[in-house]
Scaffold this motif. Structure first.
Motif, PDB file in Angstrom:
ATOM      1  N   SER A 138       0.816  -1.219  -0.203  1.00 21.34           N
ATOM      2  CA  SER A 138       0.018   0.155   0.013  1.00 21.34           C
ATOM      3  C   SER A 138       0.848   1.260   0.090  1.00 21.34           C
ATOM      4  O   SER A 138       0.495   2.102  -0.483  1.00 21.34           O
ATOM      5  CB  SER A 138      -0.779   0.079   1.190  1.00 21.34           C
ATOM      6  OG  SER A 138      -0.284   0.089   2.502  1.00 21.34           O
TER       7      SER A 138
ATOM      8  N   ASP B  74       5.178  14.680  -3.047  1.00 22.35           N
ATOM      9  CA  ASP B  74       3.907  13.944  -3.359  1.00 22.35           C
ATOM     10  C   ASP B  74       3.735  12.448  -2.718  1.00 22.35           C
ATOM     11  O   ASP B  74       2.667  12.253  -2.285  1.00 22.35           O
ATOM     12  CB  ASP B  74       3.923  13.653  -4.860  1.00 22.35           C
ATOM     13  CG  ASP B  74       3.793  14.936  -5.770  1.00 22.35           C
ATOM     14  OD1 ASP B  74       3.206  15.926  -5.140  1.00 22.35           O
ATOM     15  OD2 ASP B  74       3.864  14.702  -6.857  1.00 22.35           O
ATOM     16  N   PHE B  75       4.712  11.784  -2.666  1.00 17.82           N
ATOM     17  CA  PHE B  75       4.806  10.860  -1.670  1.00 17.82           C
ATOM     18  C   PHE B  75       4.197  10.939  -0.193  1.00 17.82           C
ATOM     19  O   PHE B  75       3.272  10.031   0.156  1.00 17.82           O
ATOM     20  CB  PHE B  75       6.080  10.022  -1.738  1.00 17.82           C
ATOM     21  CG  PHE B  75       6.410   8.666  -0.523  1.00 17.82           C
ATOM     22  CD1 PHE B  75       5.697   7.723  -1.177  1.00 17.82           C
ATOM     23  CD2 PHE B  75       6.663   8.878   0.537  1.00 17.82           C
ATOM     24  CE1 PHE B  75       5.856   6.495  -0.492  1.00 17.82           C
ATOM     25  CE2 PHE B  75       6.661   7.843   1.269  1.00 17.82           C
ATOM     26  CZ  PHE B  75       6.313   6.551   0.727  1.00 17.82           C
ATOM     27  N   TYR B  76       4.996  12.098   0.332  1.00 14.10           N
ATOM     28  CA  TYR B  76       4.465  12.315   1.856  1.00 14.10           C
ATOM     29  C   TYR B  76       3.262  12.595   1.870  1.00 14.10           C
ATOM     30  O   TYR B  76       2.200  12.064   2.789  1.00 14.10           O
ATOM     31  CB  TYR B  76       5.479  13.288   2.355  1.00 14.10           C
ATOM     32  CG  TYR B  76       5.416  13.645   3.644  1.00 14.10           C
ATOM     33  CD1 TYR B  76       5.610  12.816   4.809  1.00 14.10           C
ATOM     34  CD2 TYR B  76       4.461  14.680   4.081  1.00 14.10           C
ATOM     35  CE1 TYR B  76       5.592  13.184   6.111  1.00 14.10           C
ATOM     36  CE2 TYR B  76       4.368  14.937   5.564  1.00 14.10           C
ATOM     37  CZ  TYR B  76       5.145  14.310   6.587  1.00 14.10           C
ATOM     38  OH  TYR B  76       4.499  14.423   7.680  1.00 14.10           O
ATOM     39  N   ARG B  77       2.525  13.273   0.962  1.00 14.97           N
ATOM     40  CA  ARG B  77       1.248  13.704   1.010  1.00 14.97           C
ATOM     41  C   ARG B  77       0.313  12.701   0.749  1.00 14.97           C
ATOM     42  O   ARG B  77      -0.846  12.461   1.328  1.00 14.97           O
ATOM     43  CB  ARG B  77       1.113  14.934   0.128  1.00 14.97           C
ATOM     44  CG  ARG B  77       1.334  16.227   0.320  1.00 14.97           C
ATOM     45  CD  ARG B  77       0.668  17.396  -0.545  1.00 14.97           C
ATOM     46  NE  ARG B  77       1.259  17.360  -1.923  1.00 14.97           N
ATOM     47  CZ  ARG B  77       2.585  17.731  -2.240  1.00 14.97           C
ATOM     48  NH1 ARG B  77       3.150  18.616  -1.299  1.00 14.97           N
ATOM     49  NH2 ARG B  77       2.915  17.715  -3.541  1.00 14.97           N
ATOM     50  N   SER B  78       0.711  11.605   0.094  1.00  9.64           N
ATOM     51  CA  SER B  78      -0.073  10.382  -0.124  1.00  9.64           C
ATOM     52  C   SER B  78      -0.285   9.379   0.895  1.00  9.64           C
ATOM     53  O   SER B  78      -0.945   8.518   0.981  1.00  9.64           O
ATOM     54  CB  SER B  78       0.486   9.626  -1.569  1.00  9.64           C
ATOM     55  OG  SER B  78       1.551   8.858  -1.119  1.00  9.64           O
ATOM     56  N   LEU B  79       0.794   9.499   2.013  1.00 10.71           N
ATOM     57  CA  LEU B  79       0.670   8.550   3.105  1.00 10.71           C
ATOM     58  C   LEU B  79      -0.566   8.645   3.966  1.00 10.71           C
ATOM     59  O   LEU B  79      -1.132   9.680   4.059  1.00 10.71           O
ATOM     60  CB  LEU B  79       1.933   8.975   3.979  1.00 10.71           C
ATOM     61  CG  LEU B  79       3.319   8.562   3.433  1.00 10.71           C
ATOM     62  CD1 LEU B  79       4.286   9.019   4.441  1.00 10.71           C
ATOM     63  CD2 LEU B  79       3.459   7.228   3.217  1.00 10.71           C
ATOM     64  N   SER B  80      -1.140   7.484   4.453  1.00 13.62           N
ATOM     65  CA  SER B  80      -2.178   7.313   5.289  1.00 13.62           C
ATOM     66  C   SER B  80      -1.605   7.708   6.608  1.00 13.62           C
ATOM     67  O   SER B  80      -0.782   7.840   7.033  1.00 13.62           O
ATOM     68  CB  SER B  80      -2.876   6.258   5.194  1.00 13.62           C
ATOM     69  OG  SER B  80      -2.102   5.074   5.668  1.00 13.62           O
TER      70      SER B  80
ATOM     71  N   ASP C   1       3.375   0.618  -3.492  1.00 14.52           N
ATOM     72  CA  ASP C   1       2.594   0.353  -4.573  1.00 14.52           C
ATOM     73  C   ASP C   1       3.430  -0.743  -5.371  1.00 14.52           C
ATOM     74  O   ASP C   1       3.746  -0.623  -6.646  1.00 14.52           O
ATOM     75  CB  ASP C   1       2.366   1.358  -5.532  1.00 14.52           C
ATOM     76  CG  ASP C   1       1.442   0.910  -6.391  1.00 14.52           C
ATOM     77  OD1 ASP C   1       0.738   0.153  -6.329  1.00 14.52           O
ATOM     78  OD2 ASP C   1       1.557   1.597  -7.624  1.00 14.52           O
TER      79      ASP C   1
END
Length: 141
Positions: free
Chosen positions: A25, A99-105, A28
């Motif tokens: 998750s 972008d990766f950091y913002r996508s973390l749950s 990916d």
């Protein structure tokens, strides 16, 4: 002389399914192999009496990540700090760390927000469900 080639990076985990779910998750990545190993040769090879283990290999691009759940399980270790002798971490490069950091749950534990080091590399460390340290980095272009 035999020329060495890196094959994988291995992490021992307490719950194989939870670890696979986390890495799939968050990064990916796909599972490329799942298998179990037991028997005398395995016990002798890993130096653990009556050992058996379940494995999952995940494709992290240029690195194969091997997650291993042993039976019998060993003792839990306290989470290592990066400056302690013997501490390890997995490094994963991304195109855009922001972008990766913002996508973390919200349930993914991070040490800090993305930071740009004096070398120009942007880094962020997080912990997986077993407290393994994972460095996510964006190289200076």
């Amino acid at each position: 002389m035999t020329v060495p080639t890196a094959h994988h990076v291995g992490l021992t985990v307490s719950d194989l399914e939870a670890a696979v779910d986390f890495y799939r998750s968050v990064f990916d990545c796909s599972v490329v192999a799942e298998f179990s190993v037991a028997g005398d040769a395995f016990e002798t090879g890993v130096g653990i009496d009556d050992a058996s283990a379940r494995f999952a290999h995940l494709d992290l691009g240029s690195v194969r990540l091997e997650l291993v759940a042993y039976d019998p399980a060993g003792d839990d270790r306290p989470a290592a700090e990066l400056n302690e002798s013997g501490a390890t971490h997995l490094g994963v490069e991304v195109d855009s760390l922001d972008d990766f950091y913002r996508s973390l749950s919200a349930d993914v534990e991070t040490i800090s927000e993305p930071q740009t080091t004096e070398t120009g590399t942007k880094i962020c460390f997080l912990r997986d469900p077993d407290d393994h340290l994972v460095e996510v980095l964006e190289l200076d272009a």
